[in-house]
Design a protein around this motif. Structure first.
Motif, PDB file in Angstrom:
ATOM      1  N   GLY A 235       1.696   8.111  -3.340  1.00 49.30           N
ATOM      2  CA  GLY A 235       2.160   7.632  -2.041  1.00 49.30           C
ATOM      3  C   GLY A 235       1.479   6.366  -1.565  1.00 49.30           C
ATOM      4  O   GLY A 235       1.797   5.861  -0.494  1.00 49.30           O
ATOM      5  N   THR A 236       0.534   5.815  -2.319  1.00 45.44           N
ATOM      6  CA  THR A 236      -0.206   4.656  -1.831  1.00 45.44           C
ATOM      7  C   THR A 236      -0.015   3.424  -2.709  1.00 45.44           C
ATOM      8  O   THR A 236       0.461   2.390  -2.262  1.00 45.44           O
ATOM      9  CB  THR A 236      -1.714   4.985  -1.746  1.00 45.44           C
ATOM     10  OG1 THR A 236      -1.876   6.114  -0.910  1.00 45.44           O
ATOM     11  CG2 THR A 236      -2.507   3.831  -1.184  1.00 45.44           C
ATOM     12  N   ARG A 259       3.836  -0.922  -4.202  1.00 46.53           N
ATOM     13  CA  ARG A 259       3.657  -0.124  -2.987  1.00 46.53           C
ATOM     14  C   ARG A 259       4.891   0.753  -2.835  1.00 46.53           C
ATOM     15  O   ARG A 259       6.013   0.242  -2.769  1.00 46.53           O
ATOM     16  CB  ARG A 259       3.514  -1.033  -1.772  1.00 46.53           C
ATOM     17  CG  ARG A 259       3.478  -0.257  -0.465  1.00 46.53           C
ATOM     18  CD  ARG A 259       3.435  -1.169   0.730  1.00 46.53           C
ATOM     19  NE  ARG A 259       2.165  -1.860   0.794  1.00 46.53           N
ATOM     20  CZ  ARG A 259       1.889  -2.795   1.694  1.00 46.53           C
ATOM     21  NH1 ARG A 259       2.791  -3.151   2.571  1.00 46.53           N
ATOM     22  NH2 ARG A 259       0.715  -3.390   1.695  1.00 46.53           N
ATOM     23  N   PRO A 260       4.727   2.061  -2.786  1.00 54.06           N
ATOM     24  CA  PRO A 260       5.896   2.940  -2.715  1.00 54.06           C
ATOM     25  C   PRO A 260       6.370   3.172  -1.284  1.00 54.06           C
ATOM     26  O   PRO A 260       5.629   2.913  -0.320  1.00 54.06           O
ATOM     27  CB  PRO A 260       5.357   4.246  -3.292  1.00 54.06           C
ATOM     28  CG  PRO A 260       3.926   4.251  -2.874  1.00 54.06           C
ATOM     29  CD  PRO A 260       3.469   2.813  -2.843  1.00 54.06           C
ATOM     30  N   GLY A 261       7.577   3.637  -1.179  1.00 52.06           N
ATOM     31  CA  GLY A 261       8.063   4.221   0.070  1.00 52.06           C
ATOM     32  C   GLY A 261       8.410   3.249   1.191  1.00 52.06           C
ATOM     33  O   GLY A 261       8.591   3.676   2.319  1.00 52.06           O
ATOM     34  N   LEU A 262       8.497   1.947   0.902  1.00 55.72           N
ATOM     35  CA  LEU A 262       8.848   1.030   1.987  1.00 55.72           C
ATOM     36  C   LEU A 262      10.365   1.014   2.165  1.00 55.72           C
ATOM     37  O   LEU A 262      11.095   0.923   1.194  1.00 55.72           O
ATOM     38  CB  LEU A 262       8.394  -0.391   1.652  1.00 55.72           C
ATOM     39  CG  LEU A 262       6.908  -0.701   1.739  1.00 55.72           C
ATOM     40  CD1 LEU A 262       6.676  -2.191   1.561  1.00 55.72           C
ATOM     41  CD2 LEU A 262       6.330  -0.263   3.070  1.00 55.72           C
TER      42      LEU A 262
ATOM     43  N   GLY B 165       2.971  -2.685   6.530  1.00 58.20           N
ATOM     44  CA  GLY B 165       3.226  -1.278   6.222  1.00 58.20           C
ATOM     45  C   GLY B 165       2.375  -0.810   5.067  1.00 58.20           C
ATOM     46  O   GLY B 165       1.500  -1.531   4.579  1.00 58.20           O
ATOM     47  N   GLY B 166       2.658   0.404   4.634  1.00 58.52           N
ATOM     48  CA  GLY B 166       1.864   1.000   3.559  1.00 58.52           C
ATOM     49  C   GLY B 166       0.586   1.597   4.112  1.00 58.52           C
ATOM     50  O   GLY B 166       0.319   1.530   5.318  1.00 58.52           O
ATOM     51  N   THR B 167      -0.191   2.186   3.223  1.00 55.04           N
ATOM     52  CA  THR B 167      -1.442   2.798   3.664  1.00 55.04           C
ATOM     53  C   THR B 167      -2.654   2.010   3.181  1.00 55.04           C
ATOM     54  O   THR B 167      -3.774   2.303   3.569  1.00 55.04           O
ATOM     55  CB  THR B 167      -1.554   4.242   3.143  1.00 55.04           C
ATOM     56  OG1 THR B 167      -1.264   4.231   1.748  1.00 55.04           O
ATOM     57  CG2 THR B 167      -0.561   5.159   3.823  1.00 55.04           C
ATOM     58  N   ALA B 168      -2.441   1.041   2.314  1.00 51.95           N
ATOM     59  CA  ALA B 168      -3.553   0.209   1.844  1.00 51.95           C
ATOM     60  C   ALA B 168      -2.992  -1.080   1.271  1.00 51.95           C
ATOM     61  O   ALA B 168      -1.854  -1.116   0.818  1.00 51.95           O
ATOM     62  CB  ALA B 168      -4.352   0.949   0.767  1.00 51.95           C
ATOM     63  N   SER B 169      -3.800  -2.134   1.311  1.00 51.76           N
ATOM     64  CA  SER B 169      -3.354  -3.414   0.783  1.00 51.76           C
ATOM     65  C   SER B 169      -3.261  -3.340  -0.737  1.00 51.76           C
ATOM     66  O   SER B 169      -4.071  -2.695  -1.400  1.00 51.76           O
ATOM     67  CB  SER B 169      -4.330  -4.506   1.176  1.00 51.76           C
ATOM     68  OG  SER B 169      -4.101  -5.650   0.393  1.00 51.76           O
ATOM     69  N   HIS B 182      -4.232  -0.732   8.266  1.00 51.55           N
ATOM     70  CA  HIS B 182      -2.855  -0.257   8.059  1.00 51.55           C
ATOM     71  C   HIS B 182      -2.474   0.848   9.042  1.00 51.55           C
ATOM     72  O   HIS B 182      -1.306   1.129   9.245  1.00 51.55           O
ATOM     73  CB  HIS B 182      -2.674   0.250   6.620  1.00 51.55           C
ATOM     74  CG  HIS B 182      -2.623  -0.847   5.616  1.00 51.55           C
ATOM     75  ND1 HIS B 182      -3.743  -1.516   5.181  1.00 51.55           N
ATOM     76  CD2 HIS B 182      -1.582  -1.433   4.977  1.00 51.55           C
ATOM     77  CE1 HIS B 182      -3.392  -2.437   4.308  1.00 51.55           C
ATOM     78  NE2 HIS B 182      -2.095  -2.409   4.167  1.00 51.55           N
ATOM     79  N   GLY B 264       6.219   2.825   5.964  1.00 49.85           N
ATOM     80  CA  GLY B 264       5.868   3.227   4.596  1.00 49.85           C
ATOM     81  C   GLY B 264       4.580   4.026   4.569  1.00 49.85           C
ATOM     82  O   GLY B 264       3.804   3.949   3.622  1.00 49.85           O
ATOM     83  N   THR B 266       2.919   7.213   3.971  1.00 50.30           N
ATOM     84  CA  THR B 266       3.360   8.383   3.220  1.00 50.30           C
ATOM     85  C   THR B 266       2.654   9.653   3.673  1.00 50.30           C
ATOM     86  O   THR B 266       1.557   9.970   3.226  1.00 50.30           O
ATOM     87  CB  THR B 266       3.127   8.151   1.721  1.00 50.30           C
ATOM     88  OG1 THR B 266       1.846   7.543   1.569  1.00 50.30           O
ATOM     89  CG2 THR B 266       4.171   7.251   1.139  1.00 50.30           C
TER      90      THR B 266
END
Lengths: 546, 316
Positions: A235-236, A259-262, B165-169, B182, B264, B266
């Motif tokens: 997921g990251t 990057r997943p899930g965008l 977006g996302g959880t990390a660069s 993020h 994004g 997750t």
């Protein structure tokens, strides 16, 4: 055969796409830079003059969906396939520019026996998997047994079902010597070579197959491809590092990071903010708006946005009605309005990339008067109300094209309503074939192999055996399609298929709509993107301009 | 007290079994199945039947449920059909993100909503009160996906302060700072839509309290306005506020799907959504049960907090 497989995540993406991108477009318009007009770039096109490839760098990408841990050739999730296509390779792949045809990859050459039932491949020498296992005939045979041999201890039952589309007619694989294999077919299949481009026909390391249980092997993705999957943070982020021992020269890029899930809106924002280097797909509105700042690129094969007419429905059973519907479509207006010029009006079922493409095919030009006359002749002078089925998500531009069809048909007196279903529910029904309730269903197909017409439109491919979901049948066309399969000379085959296609176009079992390719957006620094079999471009020759 | 907690926890078991039956039936009732989703549109009905058999989906429904329940009672929620990994692994890998997002969003909501509600109550009927409530209503009515896109556009694309977006660069290694950057926009988006309700509730609870005799008494004996409001009034107004905070907290744990999708991010909400789209029953069951359990626990904690806030409330 190559189908644009959309799967689970596009469902979510496109759900958001509907309101998200609209919102983004409204809000973003003043902030986006309008710049010089850049023309579209073809995937695989040579670098611009003076451009010398530079080693190093990271390509940051967005991954459509969130992959599971099983990244093996026997998966069918879109995200898993995208990652797997960089890790694994097969015997053949499509042309890097057109995304169609066949070129050798792990096979150096191949021969087909005169009866069309044995394919002999000479394998490339000196190829190793990422774990240093040599690629030999044993690897080919073991991978086949893993997917197809229930008596093998490596047998992966789910893989059997997933790979059925490729190996339906394959009986066994024979190892002739270390670098020669033979695929024995149960019956003649002249287009088997095209099926071998698909993700299910790629090879994983025999060492992994032997070391792990069938279900666990996919969690150790080791192939011969240009990149190694080195990091999976669920997921990251997913990181693929350059494979320095790649047989076709190590990639210029150091790594790919996904990057997943965008969702599409967030992906465009990330591209604008410089967090991503390219989008493999973007809406035509976005491409039109950003084409000065970013470079659009086409990749993959050409598709036909397919409307399968129901030849069992009381309305569309009449060939005059089906022809009338085709005359009623203003395809040129769709190409400009919906596709912003990145598409071509369709003239028949097969696209311009079809090996037997007939440039003389005229199709059905826009002629509403003729459509009305044909409808009147069929007894529908005073109009008619009918229903069709369409997915709310998962088929690109389904809403826009669906509305355009509605509008065009209204002009000739047809009141068309839709049963709009969620993607999974839609295909579960459509897959069984159209019922008398609906005059059509929609999907989209690539047609870069000769047996395409037979696969789509012969009676032998009515559900449950195939995808002729509109129940089209013409005895003469069927005879020609069978004759085409039996003919071993390619030129003669093409002539036979062209004759069959003329009959089919006249019968109009589909609404022939538009041909289009997938189109992405890349930053100016990204150079040399090639086409791959499906789901993702090939970055093995990509480099970043400093 | 211990007995009360134990009874409450045990009483959730039938609730969870009931929820699992309901979710199982609902997912099975929806057209489409995981085999169809896995194989995509090109597959024939024959291919789908083959995969259904390989996945064990051809077994009778009661048997499928019984097999799942048997494993679930041993804390094994099965494997994801789509992702081929244990559902508990998926839940745990997403749990961190969901908890981070929920806690931060709630912190934003409390930091903005409580003072706004108290301020509005203190100046009830004033222009400030009306302005605060209009802003609160606006925040409450704003669709979170719209607000999210707006925040991305302004703070990420235009100003470049935060990632989109996302959880990390993707370009730097994982670190606390990387994650924090993020986290800010999605939690702000989620928090802002909660602020409105919280501010309005705080205001009405406070208005009810400030008219009470003991507040008048507190003022009569010369306590400062600050002490009167923050020590006497707010603590007594806290019971309804804690109730809504608890309910919101449980909701956010599983319900932040749109925020998670737009950014994004997750988390578990997104996982459930993915599961529904692909008819991945074990994932949906596991995710929904997790959310139900979270609701139960948050409600229990909320109930226990009543005793602290109002000593007259006792559990036996």
């Amino acid at each position: 055969m190559d189908f644009y497989d959309c799967g689970d995540v596009l469902t979510r993406r496109q759900a958001l796409h509907r309101f998200g991108l609209a919102a983004f477009g409204t809000l973003a318009a003043p902030l986006l830079t309008a710049g010089r007009d850049a023309s579209v770039v073809l995937a695989g096109a040579p670098p611009t003059p003076g451009g010398t490839p530079v080693r190093g760098g990271t390509l940051a990408l967005s991954l459509d969906g969130i992959p599971g841990a099983n990244i093996s050739p026997a998966t069918s999730g879109v995200a898993e396939i995208v990652l797997g296509m960089h890790v694994y390779e097969g015997l053949v792949a499509p042309d890097p520019v057109t995304g169609a045809g066949v070129r050798p990859v792990l096979a150096e050459s191949w021969q087909v026996s005169p009866d069309g039932r044995v394919y002999t491949f000479r394998l490339r020498r000196g190829v190793t998997f990422h774990d240093s296992t040599p690629f030999t005939a044993e690897a080919v045979e073991l991978n086949f047994r893993r997917l197809r041999d229930p008596n093998s201890r490596f047998f992966f039952k789910i893989g059997e079902a997933v790979s059925n589309i490729v190996f339906r007619l394959t009986d066994r694989v024979e190892v002739a010597d270390d670098y020669t294999v033979r695929y024995h077919m149960r019956e003649r299949d002249p287009d088997f070579i095209y099926l071998l481009r698909r993700p299910q026909a790629l090879f994983m390391s025999p060492t992994v197959i032997k070391q792990f249980t069938p279900d666990e092997a996919g969690k150790h993705p080791v192939g011969t491809g240009p990149f190694r999957l080195t990091e999976q943070q669920e997921g990251t982020r997913y990181t693929l590092e350059r494979f320095s021992g790649y047989w076709d020269g190590a990639p210029y890029l150091e790594r790919l990071v996904y990057r997943p899930g965008l969702d599409p809106t967030a992906s465009v924002a990330a591209l604008l903010a410089g967090e991503l280097d390219l989008l493999t797909e973007a809406s035509y509105d976005t491409i039109d708006r950003l084409k000065g700042r970013f470079v659009p690129f086409e990749w993959g094969p050409e598709f036909h946005w397919t409307v399968t007419l129901n030849t069992r429905h009381p309305f569309t059973r009449d060939v005059r009605v089906r022809q009338a519907l085709n005359y009623a479509l203003n395809r040129e207006a769709w190409v400009q309005g919906i596709f912003k010029g990145f598409a071509k009006p369709a003239r028949g079922p097969a696209t311009t990339g079809y090996p037997a493409w007939n440039p003389g095919l005229r199709g059905y030009p826009y002629d509403p008067d003729r459509a009305k006359a044909l409808l009147a002749a069929a007894g529908y002078e005073s109009g008619v109300r009918v229903k069709a089925m369409i997915p709310t998500t998962g088929v690109p531009l389904a809403q826009e094209i669906g509305q355009s069809i509605q509008a065009d048909l209204r002009k000739v007196g047809i009141d068309l309503r839709y049963d709009a279903l969620e993607f999974n529910a839609y295909f579960s029904r459509f897959r069984q074939g159209l019922t008398e309730e609906h005059i059509f269903g929609v999907s989209w197909w690539a047609s870069d192999f000769l047996a395409f017409l037979e696969q789509q439109l012969s009676q032998s491919r009515w559900p449950p055996n195939g995808v002729n979901r509109g129940w089209y049948h013409n005895a003469e066309a069927d005879r020609l399609l069978t004759a085409g399969r039996e003919e071993s000379n390619d030129e003669k085959r093409k002539a036979i298929y062209q004759r069959a296609e003329r009959i089919i176009v006249n019968d109009a079992p589909w609404l022939f709509t538009v041909y289009f390719r997938r189109i992405g957006l890349k930053s100016q620094k990204v150079q040399s993107i090639r086409s791959y079999a499906s789901q993702t471009p090939d970055y093995s020759k990509t480099w970043l301009k400093r | 007290m211990r007995r009360y907690v134990a009874v409450r926890i045990l009483s959730t078991l039938p609730v969870l079994v009931g929820i699992s039956v309901l979710v199982f039936a609902l997912v099975k009732a929806v057209p489409g199945d995981p085999a169809s989703a896995l194989l995509g549109p090109e597959a024939t009905p024959q291919d789908v039947a083959m995969l259904r058999d390989a996945l064990g989906l051809e077994k009778p429904l009661p048997m499928q449920y019984a097999l799942w329940l048997k494993k679930a009672l041993a804390a094994d929620l099965g494997r994801s059909i789509q992702k081929r990994v244990p559902v508990t692994d998926l839940l745990f890998s997403r749990l961190r993100n969901t908890v981070m997002l929920t806690v931060t969003a709630m912190a934003f909501a409390l930091a903005l909503g409580l003072p706004a509600g108290v301020l509005a109550a203190r100046r009830a009927g004033s222009a400030l009160d009306r302005a605060t409530m209009v802003v609160a209503l606006f925040g409450n009515s704003m669709p979170v996906f719209w607000l999210g896109i707006l925040l991305i556009l302004v703070f990420s694309v235009h100003l470049g302060w935060f990632p989109t977006g996302g959880t990390a660069s993707l370009r730097e290694g994982p670190s606390f700072g990387n994650t924090l950057r993020h986290l800010i926009l999605p939690s702000l988006a989620l928090g802002l839509v909660t602020v409105g309700g919280l501010a309005r509730l705080t205001r009405s609870a406070m208005l009810e309290i400030v008219g009470q005799d003991y507040i008048r008494t507190a003022r009569a004996k010369g306590l400062s306005q600050y002490r009167t409001i923050w020590y006497h009034a707010l603590k007594n107004a806290a019971v309804p506020i804690v109730t809504i905070v608890g309910a919101q907290f449980g909701f956010l744990l599983g319900g932040a799907v749109l925020t998670e999708t737009v950014f994004g991010w997750t988390g578990i909400g997104l996982l459930i959504y993915e599961g529904i789209a692909t008819r991945d029953l074990p994932v949906v069951l596991g995710g929904v049960l997790f959310v139900a359990l979270a609701f139960v626990i948050v409600n229990l904690v909320t109930d226990l907090m009543y005793g602290y806030l109002d000593p007259r409330i006792r559990y036996g």
